[in-house]
Motif scaffolding. Structure first.
Motif, PDB file in Angstrom:
ATOM      1  N   UNK A  45       0.761  -0.798   0.145  1.00  0.00           N
ATOM      2  CA  UNK A  45       0.123   0.241   0.342  1.00  0.00           C
ATOM      3  C   UNK A  45       0.877   1.738  -0.469  1.00  0.00           C
ATOM      4  N   UNK A  46       0.704   1.927  -0.732  1.00  0.00           N
ATOM      5  CA  UNK A  46       0.799   3.442  -0.944  1.00  0.00           C
ATOM      6  C   UNK A  46      -0.208   4.848  -0.337  1.00  0.00           C
ATOM      7  N   UNK A  47       0.870   5.224   0.149  1.00  0.00           N
ATOM      8  CA  UNK A  47      -0.087   7.117   0.312  1.00  0.00           C
ATOM      9  C   UNK A  47       0.007   7.969  -0.613  1.00  0.00           C
ATOM     10  N   UNK A  48      -1.265   9.031  -0.589  1.00  0.00           N
ATOM     11  CA  UNK A  48      -1.672   9.860  -1.422  1.00  0.00           C
ATOM     12  C   UNK A  48      -2.613  10.876  -0.805  1.00  0.00           C
ATOM     13  N   UNK A  49      -1.962  11.596  -0.056  1.00  0.00           N
ATOM     14  CA  UNK A  49      -3.308  12.942   0.597  1.00  0.00           C
ATOM     15  C   UNK A  49      -4.286  11.250   1.844  1.00  0.00           C
ATOM     16  N   UNK A  51      -6.272   9.397   1.002  1.00  0.00           N
ATOM     17  CA  UNK A  51      -6.044   8.088  -0.537  1.00  0.00           C
ATOM     18  C   UNK A  51      -5.070   6.597  -0.189  1.00  0.00           C
ATOM     19  N   UNK A  53      -3.480   3.569  -1.818  1.00  0.00           N
ATOM     20  CA  UNK A  53      -3.163   3.250  -3.170  1.00  0.00           C
ATOM     21  C   UNK A  53      -3.221   1.426  -2.522  1.00  0.00           C
ATOM     22  N   UNK A 102      -7.213   1.895  -5.842  1.00  0.00           N
ATOM     23  CA  UNK A 102      -7.479   3.300  -4.868  1.00  0.00           C
ATOM     24  C   UNK A 102      -8.905   3.429  -4.507  1.00  0.00           C
ATOM     25  N   UNK A 112      -1.506  13.820   8.118  1.00  0.00           N
ATOM     26  CA  UNK A 112      -1.111  14.370   9.055  1.00  0.00           C
ATOM     27  C   UNK A 112      -1.226  14.232  10.153  1.00  0.00           C
ATOM     28  N   UNK A 114      -4.795  12.375  10.714  1.00  0.00           N
ATOM     29  CA  UNK A 114      -5.361  10.727  11.009  1.00  0.00           C
ATOM     30  C   UNK A 114      -5.129   9.595  12.307  1.00  0.00           C
ATOM     31  N   UNK A 119      -0.748   6.458  10.130  1.00  0.00           N
ATOM     32  CA  UNK A 119      -1.100   6.656   9.605  1.00  0.00           C
ATOM     33  C   UNK A 119      -1.039   7.232   7.797  1.00  0.00           C
ATOM     34  N   UNK A 121      -1.248   3.850   6.346  1.00  0.00           N
ATOM     35  CA  UNK A 121      -2.019   3.600   6.202  1.00  0.00           C
ATOM     36  C   UNK A 121      -0.863   2.863   6.059  1.00  0.00           C
ATOM     37  N   UNK A 122      -0.055   2.097   5.878  1.00  0.00           N
ATOM     38  CA  UNK A 122       1.139   1.246   5.725  1.00  0.00           C
ATOM     39  C   UNK A 122       1.117  -0.198   5.784  1.00  0.00           C
TER      40      UNK A 122
ATOM     41  N   UNK B  40       6.050  14.542   2.183  1.00  0.00           N
ATOM     42  CA  UNK B  40       4.911  15.635   1.949  1.00  0.00           C
ATOM     43  C   UNK B  40       4.390  16.886   2.395  1.00  0.00           C
ATOM     44  N   UNK B 216      10.507  -3.307   2.757  1.00  0.00           N
ATOM     45  CA  UNK B 216       9.588  -2.923   2.567  1.00  0.00           C
ATOM     46  C   UNK B 216       8.218  -3.737   2.223  1.00  0.00           C
ATOM     47  N   UNK B 267       3.591   1.625  -6.145  1.00  0.00           N
ATOM     48  CA  UNK B 267       3.044   2.006  -4.918  1.00  0.00           C
ATOM     49  C   UNK B 267       3.061   3.110  -5.235  1.00  0.00           C
ATOM     50  N   UNK B 268       1.915   4.038  -4.443  1.00  0.00           N
ATOM     51  CA  UNK B 268       2.133   5.433  -4.559  1.00  0.00           C
ATOM     52  C   UNK B 268       1.240   5.861  -6.258  1.00  0.00           C
ATOM     53  N   UNK B 269       0.998   4.801  -6.312  1.00  0.00           N
ATOM     54  CA  UNK B 269       0.489   5.363  -8.096  1.00  0.00           C
ATOM     55  C   UNK B 269      -0.828   5.176  -8.142  1.00  0.00           C
ATOM     56  N   UNK B 270      -1.651   6.214  -9.040  1.00  0.00           N
ATOM     57  CA  UNK B 270      -3.398   5.386  -9.240  1.00  0.00           C
ATOM     58  C   UNK B 270      -2.993   4.663 -10.182  1.00  0.00           C
ATOM     59  N   UNK B 391      -7.467  14.629  18.436  1.00  0.00           N
ATOM     60  CA  UNK B 391      -7.325  16.101  17.815  1.00  0.00           C
ATOM     61  C   UNK B 391      -8.042  16.903  18.243  1.00  0.00           C
ATOM     62  N   UNK B 429      -0.460  19.663  13.600  1.00  0.00           N
ATOM     63  CA  UNK B 429      -0.283  18.846  12.713  1.00  0.00           C
ATOM     64  C   UNK B 429      -0.874  20.463  11.843  1.00  0.00           C
ATOM     65  N   UNK B 430       0.365  19.647  10.468  1.00  0.00           N
ATOM     66  CA  UNK B 430       0.051  20.290   9.218  1.00  0.00           C
ATOM     67  C   UNK B 430      -0.015  19.678   7.883  1.00  0.00           C
TER      68      UNK B 430
END
Lengths: 146, 451
Positions: A45-49, A51, A53, A102, A112, A114, A119, A121-122, B40, B216, B267-270, B391, B429-430
């Motif tokens: 799994x990978x993270x973007x915001x 979401x 995948x 996805x 950030x 969560x 955090x 989702x690894x 990020x 990983x 990895x991290x690809x949609x 939070x 939190x950022x």
């Protein structure tokens, strides 16, 4: 009369053929077995915001069609119920025997924000390892970890 | 022109190990060593830190360690370095690298800094809507810490063309750091989307370092990895047409095989047919992989489509605080004591009027990671940590979480295990939001420094 008889015979033959095909369709798996996905595929799994995948990659080309047929986006989302809150899209990469899911709304509002200990989702991809599939018993030698 | 360019990875993120970068520098016979050190929120976190501590130089806090580890071997072999360790101060990072070069007695080495990714002052004028929620970017104005565009490979290529031996940048898209040397060495045009697609695809396979060499990845009995404590970072041998072989230095643990490469590819690809980078849109769907030897995977037919007219921008915003802590139960009845402890905390949060946007109390060992997905019939663990997080808008509210966990020591449940309060149990939190700006509005600049 002869013509009518021929037509009837041909129709009958077609009917029998159809029945046989139908039976083949239903029982083409032969003797089947239920098996957890972890024996068919590996994942990451990978993270973007917010979401995540999750890629699901067959250990062998022969196993891929069963993943593709049975692990639909809908079933994937149901398997992640309670965590994945948004849409799930599946992308198929047949050439590499891989499915890429996805999943939106999977990371508790985003890495950030969560409150989950994981955090990023690894470890989310590990959930799909428990998805159950039905495959021909004959494929047992291709399975990993048995 | 070189027939094959050898590019090695030196890091995949800020906290990455240092030693594998040294191995690549010393034993990788590399033409280029590339470092990726940003997540990020890295730039925003650096901005916050700089505000509080004016002495913080604003570049990778491990810059000294990384450069000391690799510079001697890189100078000896003539290996060039491309790195995004500049964070919010690429000039400062370049000057610091010059300092280390001088210490090593290396004269006449040109270090280029790539600036221009920071657009905090202009982003609200340039960008319309937030990609995640469709709201106008102006809604972030009050809490914005930093906005930075993801630059592509072009400014790095320009720096190399102007004689740089070392290029240190601010925010550059991760795969582009690795592709810049390919464009420079093979003369690939910035509009040659077929080759750039291949190059950026290879960059994507390299950008996470050990994640393609056995990190990983290991899962005992299913995916076994030799010596997983001894992983190398990857090396890619690239050819003029963008075909390549992925490998690693010998005598190290880990593995480069079809499975490690496939996992990293997605990895991290949609959408694997449309992986958008600043330089090109990568298409992984026609890629061919072949095990060409032990720990050698041949990668061909990654393709590309023309780049988009926009650049992605990350906007970091302060969004409040998280307070978190944990305490422990073990032995028969661990779960029932944990459940009562949860009830006590919930009631205590009412008493102290905790104002939180979200509160989460988990039983680590049972449901803290997979949460609501945990099977109903999961067996009761022998040991459980009660982990609580909230939070909040203010730090004062977030502090209440740790204070209530403190109270569990003498006023809590029987047989409660606890940690010595050893750290600040709150963090800021950022939040990171994304938007797009027209690429012509982001103009990088390059400065040169020399040892």
């Amino acid at each position: 009369m002869w013509e009518a008889h021929c037509k009837l015979t041909i129709s009958f033959v077609f009917f029998v053929l159809l029945c046989v095909c139908d039976l083949c369709g239903k029982y083409s798996l032969g003797v089947t077995m239920k098996v957890m996905l972890q024996h068919l595929a590996h994942c990451r799994s990978g993270d973007k915001g917010n979401t995540s995948n999750i890629s699901v990659i067959a250990y062998a080309p022969e196993l891929y069609p069963y993943l593709k047929e049975q692990l639909t986006a809908e079933r994937f989302k149901a398997h992640y119920a309670g965590v994945v809150t948004g849409k799930v899209t599946r992308y198929d990469v047949d050439g590499l025997q891989a499915l890429n899911f996805v999943a939106e709304g999977a990371l508790g509002g985003g890495v950030s924000r969560s409150l989950c200990l994981d955090n990023y989702g690894k470890s989310l991809s590990a959930r799909v390892l428990s998805f159950e599939l039905e495959i021909p018993e004959a494929l047992r030698p291709q399975l990993h970890g048995l | 022109m070189k027939k094959i360019v050898r590019i090695g990875a030196g890091s995949a993120w800020w906290g990455d190990r240092i030693e594998p970068a040294r191995w690549n520098a010393e034993r990788g016979d590399l033409d280029y060593l590339c470092f990726e050190t940003m997540a990020e929120a890295t730039v925003s976190a650096a901005q916050v830190r700089k505000r509080r501590d004016p002495s913080f130089p604003g570049y990778d806090t491990y810059l000294d360690d990384r450069m000391q580890a690799v510079l001697p071997a890189c100078l000896k072999r003539g290996t060039k370095i491309v790195t995004n360790q500049g964070w919010i101060n690429p000039d400062g990072a370049a000057q610091r690298i010059v300092y280390w070069l001088n210490k090593l007695g290396a004269k006449g080495i040109r270090v280029a800094s790539v600036n221009g990714s920071l657009i905090t002052d202009r982003v609200l004028k340039l960008a319309g809507t937030i990609m995640e929620n469709g709201k106008p970017t102006s809604s972030l104005a009050d809490n914005m810490v930093s906005a930075e565009a993801y630059l592509g490979a072009e400014p790095i290529v320009e720096a190399l063309n102007r004689g740089a031996h070392i290029v240190v940048s601010g925010r550059v898209a991760d795969p582009s750091i690795f592709m810049a040397p390919m464009m420079y060495e093979f003369g690939w045009d910035a509009m040659d989307h077929a080759r750039l697609g291949a190059g950026n695809g290879l960059g994507h396979l390299m950008e996470c370092g050990a994640q393609v060499t056995g990190g990983y990845f290991a899962d005992p009995g299913f995916k076994d990895v030799p010596e997983p404590w001894n992983l190398a970072f990857p090396i890619v041998e690239v050819e003029q047409d963008g075909s390549a072989t992925l490998t690693k230095v010998s005598g190290t643990g880990g593995a480069v095989n079809l499975m490690t490469v496939k996992e990293q590819m997605f990895y991290e690809v949609h959408d694997p047919a449309n992986y958008i980078t600043p330089d090109v849109v990568v298409d992984f769907t026609k890629a061919r992989l072949e095990q060409a030897g032990p720990d050698r995977v041949r990668v061909t037919h990654i393709s590309g489509k023309p780049r988009t007219p926009t650049l992605k921008v990350s906007i970091g915003c302060t969004e409040g605080f998280i307070g978190e802590d944990m305490f422990f139960y073990a032995g028969p009845g661990a779960l029932r004591r944990a459940q009562l402890a949860k009830k006590v905390l919930e009631e205590r949060f009412k008493v102290v009027k905790l104002e939180a946007e979200e509160v989460r109390i988990d039983f680590l060992g049972l449901n803290a990671i997979h949460g609501a997905m945990t099977p109903k019939d999961a067996p009761e663990p022998y040991e459980i940590a009660v982990r609580v997080a909230a939070r909040t808008k203010t730090r004062e509210e977030a502090i209440k979480v740790g204070r209530e966990v403190d109270g569990m020591a003498v006023s809590g449940i029987g047989m409660t295990g606890k940690r010595v309060p050893h750290q600040d149990r709150t963090r800021e939190i950022i939040g990171v939001w994304s938007t797009l700006v027209p690429r012509e509005n982001v103009v990088p600049s390059i400065n040169f420094f020399e040892s």
